[in-house]
Design an enzyme around this catalytic site. Structure first.
Site, short mmCIF file in Angstrom:
data_model
loop_
_atom_site.label_atom_id
_atom_site.label_comp_id
_atom_site.label_asym_id
_atom_site.label_seq_id
_atom_site.Cartn_x
_atom_site.Cartn_y
_atom_site.Cartn_z
CE LYS A 22 -1.94 1.76 4.11
NZ LYS A 22 -1.59 3.16 4.15
CG ASN A 23 2.48 2.62 3.50
OD1 ASN A 23 1.30 2.92 3.29
ND2 ASN A 23 2.96 2.45 4.72
NE ARG A 92 0.27 11.59 7.09
CZ ARG A 92 0.50 12.83 7.46
NH1 ARG A 92 -0.48 13.61 7.84
NH2 ARG A 92 1.73 13.31 7.44
CB CYS A 116 -4.92 6.14 10.65
SG CYS A 116 -5.53 4.55 10.12
NE ARG A 121 -0.17 9.95 10.02
CZ ARG A 121 -0.43 8.86 9.33
NH1 ARG A 121 -1.58 8.28 9.43
NH2 ARG A 121 0.47 8.35 8.53
N PRO A 122 1.69 16.05 11.51
CG PRO A 122 3.60 16.98 12.47
CD PRO A 122 2.68 15.80 12.56
CG ASP A 124 6.39 20.24 10.51
OD1 ASP A 124 5.74 19.16 10.50
OD2 ASP A 124 7.42 20.39 11.18
CG LEU A 125 9.34 17.56 8.81
CD1 LEU A 125 9.74 16.14 9.20
CD2 LEU A 125 10.48 18.53 9.13
CG ASP A 305 2.42 1.30 9.31
OD1 ASP A 305 2.05 2.18 10.12
OD2 ASP A 305 2.60 1.54 8.10
NE ARG A 397 -7.15 4.54 5.48
CZ ARG A 397 -6.16 4.72 6.35
NH1 ARG A 397 -6.36 4.67 7.64
NH2 ARG A 397 -4.94 4.98 5.93
#
Ligand code: UD1
Length: 418
Positions: A22-23, A92, A116, A121-122, A124-125, A305, A397
């Site tokens: 998935k990732n 996401r 999720c 889970r920012p 900013d980076l 995970d 998902r």
């Protein structure tokens, strides 16, 4: 809403074919926006995150066609740089589209991403990295709005090795003018897979899999057929399930080195593990022995995970364990549900303190997130009596044909619409 009804206690025997990761598939689908020709992605998992990503691509004007387990994407017709907010909030990984869309249109607009609920889970980076490539970013009414005249390569040092930020910067940099160097890049196998895909369509990227990635901008990207790497998290989930239920299960079609941190732990737990090329065979007929501690870390450390599924396993080991979650601050939401099934777990800050019990017992529990939901299914399968796992949309998902694959191994699990 759908739920699983599970009658626990069956041992698991047989072989399970592992889906593409998935990732990997999600950022690769985002990357297809950059291709000037048709791309075909093979062995795509039938999961809702992928379906939502394909819907977003269609909204951007890409032509998308499912062909069995493959998806063909033709982005030559893409004409829209706004990612619809309803879909962005579902997924996401829609944030990966920012780098690809800004590269394609020099403009992008996206609602803050969903996914999720496992912590802050920012992004900013992601945004700092894009700014270093020349993107101007503003935020308005919950939207991130990006503009640039031209993307220019630069050196970017990530404060922490974020998977998503690394992938997003790679996507923005691939057609930028000049060279981009990402330092303290994430080293997950899925990053290397994204590099391999991009290089296959004409990019010039080296170093993925190490902490430093070099991207030399190119002008054009072509088409290709691509098979993403196998899903180490799906494989790990089935292996943990086999260890908990007992029996003998083959995870077929995986890269064993990608889950060596789990294999080491399962061996310490007392499982018999044999590796044969792209197959891992796990056999267990005994009560598992506890390991003292497990900490989640960026790759090659123990994956966050697999934290929930492995904590479920620790609950039925002989002895105590401490599980520490270092990546996401609220990733223990499933613990009160495991307690309903008889587990003895106490969470303090980022640590779960587990005292092993003999067995889980059947209960009605709620899946609040993807991996936590999978952990509850494994606990129910290994336990005695009937369980119901409610709101399995989160599980859908990330796990394609989950109950079919489990039933093939001998599990008693059915999906019911309520
Ligand atoms: C990806 C995976 C997810 C996995 C996670 C960690 C996908 C689609 N998802 O998520 O399954 O759990 O990697 O292996 O590939 N961080 C910041 N600022 C940022 C970005 C991240 O502080 O801008 C922090 C996060 O809060 C977290 C850590 O970095 O503590 C790791 O997050 P990251 O690697 O970015 O995870 P994702 O890419 O969201």
């Amino acid at each position: 809403m759908e739920k699983y009804i599970i009658n626990g206690g069956n041992k698991l025997y047989g072989s399970v074919k592992i889906q593409s990761a998935k990732n990997s598939v999600l950022p690769i689908l985002a990357a297809t926006v950059l291709a000037d020709e048709k791309v075909e992605i093979l062995n795509v998992p039938q999961i809702s995150d992928v379906k939502n990503m394909v819907k977003i691509l269609a909204c951007l004007g890409c032509r998308t066609v499912y062909d069995g387990d493959s998806i063909v994407i033709d982005s030559s017709s893409a004409d829209c740089y706004e990612i619809p907010s309803a879909l962005a909030r579902e997924l996401r990984s829609s944030v990966f589209l920012l780098g690809a869309v800004i590269s394609r249109f020099h403009s992008a607009k996206i609602a803050y991403p969903g996914g999720c609920d496992i912590g802050l889970r920012p992004v900013d980076l992601h945004l700092t990295g894009l700014k270093r490539l020349g993107v101007q970013i503003s935020e308005k009414n919950g939207y991130i709005i990006c503009k640039c005249d031209k993307l220019r390569g630069n050196e970017i040092m990530l404060d922490c090795p974020s998977v998503g930020a690394t992938e997003n910067i790679m996507l923005a940099a691939v057609k930028a003018e000049g060279t981009t160097i990402i330092k303290n890049a994430a080293r997950e196998p899925e990053i290397e897979d994204l590099q391999n895909f991009l290089n296959k369509i004409g990019a010039k990227i080296t170093g993925a899999g190490s902490g430093t990635i070099r991207i030399d901008g190119v002008k054009k990207l072509y088409g290709c057929e691509y098979l993403p790497i196998p899903d180490r998290i799906e494989a790990g989930t089935f292996l943990i399930g086999a260890a908990m239920c007992g029996g003998e299960v083959v995870a077929d079609g995986i890269y064993p080195e990608n889950i060596s941190s789990l294999i080491h732990k399962l061996t310490e737990n007392g499982c018999k593990i044999n590796i044969n090329n792209d197959k891992i065979v796990l056999e267990n007929h005994k009560i598992l022995t506890s390991v003292k501690s497990v900490e989640t870390r960026p790759y090659p450390g123990f994956p966050t995970d697999l934290q929930a599924q492995y904590t479920a396993l620790c609950c039925i080991c002989n002895g105590h364990s401490i599980i520490t979650e270092n990546l996401f601050e609220t990733r223990f939401k499933y613990v009160p549900e495991l307690r309903k099934m008889g587990a003895d777990v106490t969470v303090i800050d980022r640590n779960a303190f587990v005292r092993g019990v003999e067995k889980f017992k059947g209960a009605t529990v709620v899946a609040y997130d993807l991996r936590g939901g999978a952990a509850l299914v494994l606990a129910a399968l290994a336990g005695e009596g009937n369980s119901e796992v409610i709101d399995i949309s989160h599980i859908d998902r990330g796990y394609g044909s989950f109950e079919y694959k489990l039933r093939k191994l001998g599990a008693d699990i059915v999906r019911v619409t309520v």
